[in-house]
Write a protein that holds these residues in place. Sequence first.
Motif, PDB file in Angstrom:
ATOM      1  N   ARG A  26     -39.106 -42.465  31.572  1.00 59.23           N
ATOM      2  CA  ARG A  26     -39.187 -43.336  32.503  1.00 59.23           C
ATOM      3  C   ARG A  26     -38.008 -43.616  33.356  1.00 59.23           C
ATOM      4  O   ARG A  26     -37.937 -44.012  34.679  1.00 59.23           O
ATOM      5  CB  ARG A  26     -39.361 -44.756  31.714  1.00 59.23           C
ATOM      6  N   ARG A  27     -36.729 -43.104  32.711  1.00 54.54           N
ATOM      7  CA  ARG A  27     -35.636 -43.584  33.492  1.00 54.54           C
ATOM      8  C   ARG A  27     -34.828 -42.203  34.158  1.00 54.54           C
ATOM      9  O   ARG A  27     -33.723 -42.528  34.779  1.00 54.54           O
ATOM     10  CB  ARG A  27     -34.438 -43.913  32.674  1.00 54.54           C
ATOM     11  N   LEU A 120     -44.240 -52.295  45.534  1.00 55.67           N
ATOM     12  CA  LEU A 120     -44.084 -53.395  44.518  1.00 55.67           C
ATOM     13  C   LEU A 120     -42.641 -53.096  43.952  1.00 55.67           C
ATOM     14  O   LEU A 120     -42.116 -52.148  43.402  1.00 55.67           O
ATOM     15  CB  LEU A 120     -44.783 -53.068  43.317  1.00 55.67           C
ATOM     16  N   PHE A 121     -41.811 -54.162  43.653  1.00 54.54           N
ATOM     17  CA  PHE A 121     -40.495 -54.079  43.186  1.00 54.54           C
ATOM     18  C   PHE A 121     -40.463 -55.228  42.038  1.00 54.54           C
ATOM     19  O   PHE A 121     -41.140 -56.190  41.918  1.00 54.54           O
ATOM     20  CB  PHE A 121     -39.451 -54.980  44.323  1.00 54.54           C
ATOM     21  N   VAL A 122     -40.293 -54.530  40.623  1.00 52.07           N
ATOM     22  CA  VAL A 122     -40.165 -54.970  39.613  1.00 52.07           C
ATOM     23  C   VAL A 122     -38.746 -55.414  38.910  1.00 52.07           C
ATOM     24  O   VAL A 122     -37.842 -54.435  38.883  1.00 52.07           O
ATOM     25  CB  VAL A 122     -41.182 -54.099  38.671  1.00 52.07           C
ATOM     26  N   ARG A 201     -33.510 -53.269  32.366  1.00 54.90           N
ATOM     27  CA  ARG A 201     -34.390 -53.937  31.507  1.00 54.90           C
ATOM     28  C   ARG A 201     -36.003 -53.464  31.735  1.00 54.90           C
ATOM     29  O   ARG A 201     -36.792 -53.136  30.969  1.00 54.90           O
ATOM     30  CB  ARG A 201     -34.143 -55.244  31.190  1.00 54.90           C
ATOM     31  N   ALA A 202     -36.539 -53.897  32.987  1.00 51.03           N
ATOM     32  CA  ALA A 202     -37.542 -53.653  33.422  1.00 51.03           C
ATOM     33  C   ALA A 202     -38.109 -52.085  33.433  1.00 51.03           C
ATOM     34  O   ALA A 202     -39.202 -51.782  33.259  1.00 51.03           O
ATOM     35  CB  ALA A 202     -37.860 -54.162  34.775  1.00 51.03           C
ATOM     36  N   ALA A 203     -37.078 -51.351  33.777  1.00 48.79           N
ATOM     37  CA  ALA A 203     -37.095 -49.840  33.852  1.00 48.79           C
ATOM     38  C   ALA A 203     -37.453 -49.403  32.551  1.00 48.79           C
ATOM     39  O   ALA A 203     -38.213 -48.418  32.323  1.00 48.79           O
ATOM     40  CB  ALA A 203     -35.977 -49.253  34.182  1.00 48.79           C
ATOM     41  N   HIS A 218     -35.868 -45.909  40.431  1.00 50.04           N
ATOM     42  CA  HIS A 218     -35.282 -47.057  39.597  1.00 50.04           C
ATOM     43  C   HIS A 218     -33.873 -47.314  40.374  1.00 50.04           C
ATOM     44  O   HIS A 218     -33.208 -46.455  40.687  1.00 50.04           O
ATOM     45  CB  HIS A 218     -34.947 -46.413  38.346  1.00 50.04           C
ATOM     46  N   TRP A 219     -33.943 -48.311  40.939  1.00 41.44           N
ATOM     47  CA  TRP A 219     -32.789 -48.957  41.799  1.00 41.44           C
ATOM     48  C   TRP A 219     -32.023 -49.982  41.158  1.00 41.44           C
ATOM     49  O   TRP A 219     -31.924 -51.161  41.423  1.00 41.44           O
ATOM     50  CB  TRP A 219     -33.264 -49.472  43.077  1.00 41.44           C
ATOM     51  N   GLY A 220     -31.414 -49.598  39.798  1.00 41.34           N
ATOM     52  CA  GLY A 220     -31.006 -50.651  38.872  1.00 41.34           C
ATOM     53  C   GLY A 220     -29.638 -51.257  39.669  1.00 41.34           C
ATOM     54  O   GLY A 220     -28.909 -50.420  40.083  1.00 41.34           O
ATOM     55  N   MET A 221     -29.538 -52.358  39.326  1.00 37.03           N
ATOM     56  CA  MET A 221     -27.977 -53.085  39.762  1.00 37.03           C
ATOM     57  C   MET A 221     -28.019 -54.292  38.658  1.00 37.03           C
ATOM     58  O   MET A 221     -28.870 -54.750  38.340  1.00 37.03           O
ATOM     59  CB  MET A 221     -28.290 -53.616  41.111  1.00 37.03           C
TER      60      MET A 221
END
Length: 283
Positions: A26-27, A120-122, A201-203, A218-221
Motif C-alpha cells: 500500500r505504501r 478523491l483525497f483521503v 495513517r490513512a495510507a 500517497h502524498w503524505g505530509m
Amino acid sequence: MEYLLLDRLSTLSHPQRMAVFRLLMRRCPDELPAGEIAAALALKASTASVYLSTLTQAGLITKRRDGTRLLYAVNLDATRAVVAGLFSDCCRGRADLCPPQFADLLGTLASSENRKFNVLFVCTGNSARSIMAETILRDLADDKFTAHSAGTAHRSELNPFAVEMLKSKGHDVSHLHSKNLTEFQGADAPMMDFVFTVCDRAANDDCPTWRGQPVSGHWGMPDPVKAQGSEAEKRLAFHQTYGSLHNRLTAFTALSFEALDGGSLQKKIDAIGKEAVTKDQPA
C-alpha cells in the motif's frame, strides 16, 4: 524457480506476515522504518522484526540501513514474479484464465474530450489536508477534474485554521463539510479515477478495493493540526501545507494523462509525492 515460488507463497501464507507485506504494498514506493510498521499493525517490536526478517529472506521485501534506522520496502520484481508464476499460462493461448483486472494493467487511462476525472483525497479526519487538497484542485482545474475528499475516521467539524487559510487564498468554503470514506464506497458512489492519501495513517489503513481500479498515490505530509506553539506558528504550519499541496496539484494537473500508459503515469504521480513539503506559499 518453482521452489522459489513455493517458498514465497509459503511465507505469505502466514496472516501477519501477509499483513506486513500488504502494508508495504500500500505504501509502495515508500520505505518504512520498522517502528512505523509495528505501530501501524499493532505488533510488538520483536514480533515485527521476525516477520520482516522472514519476508526479507524470501526476497519479497528489501532492507536498507539509514543511520540507526532500518528501512523496509516491497520488492516489486519479486512480487511480479509471484504473479507471473501463478498465471504463467495466460500468455499461452488461455487469456481467459487470467483475472480481468490483470488484462490491461499498463493501458492508457480511459478518457474522452468531454470527460472529467474523479479524484478523491483521503486522510484520517477530513478536517484539514484532504479538505484543502479538494478545494485547491477544484479551483485549479474544475473543467478537467471533479474533486472529492473523505476521512477514514469521521470528524464533525472542519479545522478552523484550514478554513481560514482557504478563505485567505480566495477559495469558496461555503460548500465544504467533513465526510466519511464510506460515502464513496457504495454502489451509487462515483467511480474514482484517482485516489490519493495525504497522511501516513490513512495510507497505512487497509482500505477496500476501489471499483474501476483507480490510479493511487500517497502524498503524505505532516499534520498541521498537530502543530504546537503560538497561533502564528500554527498558521505557518497550515501555510506550508497549503503551499505543498498547491505545488503538487499544479504538477498533477499539468500531466498528459491521455498520452501516458498506466506505468508511466504511476511513476510520475509517485515522483510528485516525493517532493519535499514546501515552505513557500503560492501568491
